[in-house]
Design an enzyme around this catalytic site. Structure first.
Site, PDB file in Angstrom:
ATOM      1  CG  ASN A   1       6.241 -11.955  11.436  1.00  0.00           C
ATOM      2  OD1 ASN A   1       6.517 -13.134  11.634  1.00  0.00           O
ATOM      3  ND2 ASN A   1       6.858 -11.225  10.526  1.00  0.00           N
TER       4      ASN A   1
ATOM      5  NE  ARG B   1       9.078 -14.205  20.834  1.00  0.00           N
ATOM      6  CZ  ARG B   1       8.520 -15.250  21.431  1.00  0.00           C
ATOM      7  NH1 ARG B   1       7.552 -15.058  22.305  1.00  0.00           N
ATOM      8  NH2 ARG B   1       8.903 -16.481  21.148  1.00  0.00           N
TER       9      ARG B   1
ATOM     10  CE1 TYR C   1       3.849  -3.437  15.552  1.00  0.00           C
ATOM     11  CE2 TYR C   1       5.448  -5.022  16.364  1.00  0.00           C
ATOM     12  CZ  TYR C   1       5.062  -4.085  15.428  1.00  0.00           C
ATOM     13  OH  TYR C   1       5.879  -3.797  14.371  1.00  0.00           O
TER      14      TYR C   1
ATOM     15  CG  ASN D   1      -1.796  -4.436  10.348  1.00  0.00           C
ATOM     16  OD1 ASN D   1      -0.838  -4.208   9.600  1.00  0.00           O
ATOM     17  ND2 ASN D   1      -1.702  -4.367  11.662  1.00  0.00           N
TER      18      ASN D   1
ATOM     19  CD  GLU E   1      -2.016   1.203   4.575  1.00  0.00           C
ATOM     20  OE1 GLU E   1      -2.402   1.865   3.580  1.00  0.00           O
ATOM     21  OE2 GLU E   1      -0.824   1.123   4.916  1.00  0.00           O
TER      22      GLU E   1
ATOM     23  NE  ARG F   1       7.745   0.748  14.708  1.00  0.00           N
ATOM     24  CZ  ARG F   1       7.418  -0.535  14.492  1.00  0.00           C
ATOM     25  NH1 ARG F   1       6.205  -0.840  14.052  1.00  0.00           N
ATOM     26  NH2 ARG F   1       8.288  -1.489  14.724  1.00  0.00           N
TER      27      ARG F   1
END
Ligand code: CA2
Length: 151
Positions: free
Chosen positions: A14, A21, A26, A77, A101, A110
């Site tokens: 994604n 989006r 993001y 990522n 990472e 989150r």
């Protein structure tokens, strides 16, 4: 032929939607923008970068296998596979160079499930919450760890 060390910058599912989006989480930059910034940074650091994105777990595993022969370091990522993929963790554990990472968002602020990362068990270091700057900082870390920083 370049003698510069090769760094693979890998992106999971994604992330091709980046900038299209959920800009509140993001950001507004597209993945093509991130790739362009990474390419410029890699060049400045004397690294050769190969940038990939895939929505398929097995394809990411196979790219990591290729990195064993072709790359000196990996920036990854893994997106949602961060939290689910033992297969990606195992592939990374078989890679001998530095692995950084990266997450655009601060996964610890989150949902609870985003706080666990299988990939962190194979990573040299982890950067999260700094948006696309995290990729740039990861390339700095790679150059430093490989001892190839320009200048
Ligand atoms: O913060 C990150 O970079 C994440 O790796 C992004 C993943 C998420 O599952 C991780 O928990 C944290 C999601 C990537 C999806 O990216 C999108 C971008 C724009 C629109 C929709 C999805």
């Amino acid at each position: 032929m370049s003698t510069h060390p090769v760094v693979y910058v890998l992106n999971g599912p994604n992330l091709n939607l980046l900038g299209k989006r959920q800009p509140d989480i993001y950001g507004h930059e597209t993945l093509a923008d991130v790739e362009a910034s990474c390419a410029a940074k890699a060049q400045a650091l004397g690294l050769t970068m190969a940038f990939h994105q895939s929505n398929h777990e097995g394809e990411i595993v196979e790219t990591i296998h290729r990195a064993r022969d072709e790359a000196a370091a990996i920036v990854i990522n893994p997106a949602a596979y961060t939290h689910t993929s033992v297969a990606i963790m195992d592939a990374l554990l078989a890679f001998e160079g530095p692995i950084i990472e990266v997450h655009l968002s601060n996964v610890h602020r989150r949902e609870e499930f985003r706080s666990h990362s299988w990939v962190s068990k194979a990573a040299t270091g982890v950067i999260c919450g700094l948006g696309s700057r995290g990729y740039i900082l990861a390339l700095d870390a790679v150059a430093d760890l490989l001892g190839t920083e320009a200048g």
